[in-house]
Design a protein around this motif. Sequence first.
Motif, PDB file in Angstrom:
ATOM      1  N   ILE A 107      23.606  31.254  81.111  1.00  0.00           N
ATOM      2  CA  ILE A 107      23.927  31.360  82.597  1.00  0.00           C
ATOM      3  C   ILE A 107      22.990  32.552  82.992  1.00  0.00           C
ATOM      4  O   ILE A 107      22.928  33.684  82.828  1.00  0.00           O
ATOM      5  CB  ILE A 107      25.627  31.580  82.637  1.00  0.00           C
ATOM      6  N   THR A 108      22.180  32.112  84.302  1.00  0.00           N
ATOM      7  CA  THR A 108      21.371  32.990  84.896  1.00  0.00           C
ATOM      8  C   THR A 108      21.811  32.996  86.410  1.00  0.00           C
ATOM      9  O   THR A 108      22.603  32.194  86.773  1.00  0.00           O
ATOM     10  CB  THR A 108      19.993  32.383  84.817  1.00  0.00           C
ATOM     11  N   SER A 109      21.123  33.977  87.066  1.00  0.00           N
ATOM     12  CA  SER A 109      21.558  34.066  88.616  1.00  0.00           C
ATOM     13  C   SER A 109      21.329  32.605  89.175  1.00  0.00           C
ATOM     14  O   SER A 109      21.982  32.100  90.203  1.00  0.00           O
ATOM     15  CB  SER A 109      20.481  34.813  88.932  1.00  0.00           C
ATOM     16  N   ALA A 110      20.297  31.948  88.765  1.00  0.00           N
ATOM     17  CA  ALA A 110      19.867  30.654  89.351  1.00  0.00           C
ATOM     18  C   ALA A 110      20.913  29.640  89.203  1.00  0.00           C
ATOM     19  O   ALA A 110      21.428  28.807  90.033  1.00  0.00           O
ATOM     20  CB  ALA A 110      18.532  30.120  88.926  1.00  0.00           C
ATOM     21  N   GLU A 111      21.821  29.523  87.856  1.00  0.00           N
ATOM     22  CA  GLU A 111      22.772  28.872  87.646  1.00  0.00           C
ATOM     23  C   GLU A 111      23.941  29.138  88.401  1.00  0.00           C
ATOM     24  O   GLU A 111      24.656  28.216  89.109  1.00  0.00           O
ATOM     25  CB  GLU A 111      23.131  28.978  86.124  1.00  0.00           C
ATOM     26  N   VAL A 112      24.235  30.327  88.529  1.00  0.00           N
ATOM     27  CA  VAL A 112      25.372  30.768  89.529  1.00  0.00           C
ATOM     28  C   VAL A 112      25.189  30.348  91.072  1.00  0.00           C
ATOM     29  O   VAL A 112      26.125  29.914  91.744  1.00  0.00           O
ATOM     30  CB  VAL A 112      25.580  32.390  89.549  1.00  0.00           C
ATOM     31  N   VAL A 113      23.719  30.621  91.476  1.00  0.00           N
ATOM     32  CA  VAL A 113      23.532  30.215  93.045  1.00  0.00           C
ATOM     33  C   VAL A 113      23.833  28.741  92.955  1.00  0.00           C
ATOM     34  O   VAL A 113      24.078  28.172  94.032  1.00  0.00           O
ATOM     35  CB  VAL A 113      22.073  30.218  93.418  1.00  0.00           C
ATOM     36  N   ALA A 114      23.290  27.914  92.002  1.00  0.00           N
ATOM     37  CA  ALA A 114      23.416  26.426  91.911  1.00  0.00           C
ATOM     38  C   ALA A 114      24.996  26.137  92.172  1.00  0.00           C
ATOM     39  O   ALA A 114      25.271  25.080  92.717  1.00  0.00           O
ATOM     40  CB  ALA A 114      22.820  25.553  90.898  1.00  0.00           C
ATOM     41  N   ALA A 116      27.239  28.045  93.336  1.00  0.00           N
ATOM     42  CA  ALA A 116      27.596  28.473  94.901  1.00  0.00           C
ATOM     43  C   ALA A 116      27.359  27.274  95.954  1.00  0.00           C
ATOM     44  O   ALA A 116      28.228  26.784  96.883  1.00  0.00           O
ATOM     45  CB  ALA A 116      26.950  29.721  95.208  1.00  0.00           C
ATOM     46  N   ALA A 117      26.115  26.674  95.651  1.00  0.00           N
ATOM     47  CA  ALA A 117      25.533  25.686  96.531  1.00  0.00           C
ATOM     48  C   ALA A 117      26.613  24.320  96.417  1.00  0.00           C
ATOM     49  O   ALA A 117      26.925  23.770  97.286  1.00  0.00           O
ATOM     50  CB  ALA A 117      24.119  25.330  96.114  1.00  0.00           C
ATOM     51  N   GLU A 118      26.893  24.205  95.231  1.00  0.00           N
ATOM     52  CA  GLU A 118      27.834  23.064  94.894  1.00  0.00           C
ATOM     53  C   GLU A 118      29.474  23.187  95.561  1.00  0.00           C
ATOM     54  O   GLU A 118      30.032  22.340  95.923  1.00  0.00           O
ATOM     55  CB  GLU A 118      28.184  22.839  93.400  1.00  0.00           C
ATOM     56  N   THR A 127      35.169  31.334 101.634  1.00  0.00           N
ATOM     57  CA  THR A 127      35.842  30.735 100.196  1.00  0.00           C
ATOM     58  C   THR A 127      34.809  30.777  99.241  1.00  0.00           C
ATOM     59  O   THR A 127      35.313  31.155  98.109  1.00  0.00           O
ATOM     60  CB  THR A 127      36.272  29.364 100.461  1.00  0.00           C
ATOM     61  N   VAL A 128      33.905  30.186  99.416  1.00  0.00           N
ATOM     62  CA  VAL A 128      32.689  30.540  98.138  1.00  0.00           C
ATOM     63  C   VAL A 128      32.616  31.800  97.750  1.00  0.00           C
ATOM     64  O   VAL A 128      32.606  32.231  96.718  1.00  0.00           O
ATOM     65  CB  VAL A 128      31.390  30.035  98.703  1.00  0.00           C
ATOM     66  N   GLY A 129      32.623  32.910  98.855  1.00  0.00           N
ATOM     67  CA  GLY A 129      32.367  34.394  98.598  1.00  0.00           C
ATOM     68  C   GLY A 129      33.513  35.064  97.543  1.00  0.00           C
ATOM     69  O   GLY A 129      33.595  35.534  96.509  1.00  0.00           O
ATOM     70  N   LEU A 165      21.288  33.543 101.509  1.00  0.00           N
ATOM     71  CA  LEU A 165      21.335  31.916 102.033  1.00  0.00           C
ATOM     72  C   LEU A 165      22.149  31.388 102.859  1.00  0.00           C
ATOM     73  O   LEU A 165      22.195  30.260 103.341  1.00  0.00           O
ATOM     74  CB  LEU A 165      21.149  31.064 100.707  1.00  0.00           C
ATOM     75  N   GLY A 166      23.438  32.276 103.083  1.00  0.00           N
ATOM     76  CA  GLY A 166      24.267  31.745 103.806  1.00  0.00           C
ATOM     77  C   GLY A 166      25.374  30.985 103.145  1.00  0.00           C
ATOM     78  O   GLY A 166      26.393  30.567 103.790  1.00  0.00           O
ATOM     79  N   LEU A 167      25.311  31.239 101.985  1.00  0.00           N
ATOM     80  CA  LEU A 167      26.344  30.223 101.064  1.00  0.00           C
ATOM     81  C   LEU A 167      27.487  31.112 101.134  1.00  0.00           C
ATOM     82  O   LEU A 167      28.724  30.124 100.655  1.00  0.00           O
ATOM     83  CB  LEU A 167      25.841  30.054  99.683  1.00  0.00           C
TER      84      LEU A 167
END
Length: 358
Positions: A107-114, A116-118, A127-129, A165-167
């Motif tokens: 689990i990397t930061s990229a995985e967590v950002v993905a 969050a995008a989902e 809510t995502v926050g 990114l505004g997520l």
Amino acid sequence: MGTIVERKRKSGGVGYHAQVAVKRDGLSHRETKTFDRLPAARAWIKKREHELGQPGALTSAKVDDPTLADVIDRYVKDSRGSLGRTKAQVLTAIKGFDLAEKRCSAITSAEVVAFAAELSAGRQPQTVGNYLAHLSAIFAVAQPAWGYPLDPAQMRAAQTVAKRLGLTAKSSMRERRPTLDELDRLMTHFGEVRTRRPGTIPMQAIIAFALFSTRRQEEITRITWGDLDEDGSRILVRDMKNPGQKAGNDVWCELTPEALAIVRALPRPAARIFPAGTDAISAAFTRACAFLGIVDLHFHDLRHEGVTRLFEMGRTLPLAASVSGHRSWQSLQRYTHVRQTGDKYAGWKWLKVLTKPV
């Protein structure tokens, strides 16, 4: 033997949910992973079954590098204090996403950002926050407490990226206050319900007490008759919500004359003053608002109304905090910009109705 289940994704595509389950020498292990292509899922099952067949691999996979879902389960199990209903629900929901199937080391930061995008599909940035905030608690504990390779730095980096990114976004402060007309309609509605079904929750008393005491919903359901001070001027609020602390945070708060009068008029069939659950109260309030056409009114808005009322009546910050339980006067600043003065609930007819002894 591994299994593969085809799943439809929210994006409209198809994912292949592969699962490996191994049980040997008294040990059991299960792990899952989702793939875009069926051949890749089959290859992964074959590879993992071979790896887990090696001496000591089963123990190592279970202990040293578990899946995020396993870590969440351990976090919930080992947490001595109450997680709170919202946090428990969020952590349970996270276990249903692909991220929870991954091993800690992957689990990397990229995985967590993905992730969050989902999450952002159909959810507000606030809510995502909140999801990431609750998940960050897992990252903060996993490595120092249990030695799992879950890097807190990766979570911090992901939160920074998601924000830019505004997520994600901070929750906006609600300014919604119930009008006297809306409260009148709610009180009339619940009075009629109570007349038809005397055994239902005393929502009239609960609504009025929430307003005049400024207590949160969960706090109301925990208060017992033994929590009342001898002269009734104070009440012990157990596990009061406070940043960084909740369980065991018991605070004595001043009880306004109106709130005390409501309590004294109630019968005493149980140890709790309001023997009802938070889910039942929320459901009843939400259904009533929908039935009456009252838009965007939450039960928590009653607390906001009650605190604002204190300032409209001329209370200073310290005196208002003695009722609301706020530790930080800065948190009360949002209530001080009053648009009117005086007590609009003076002579409120429902207070007279509710304070008649049963």
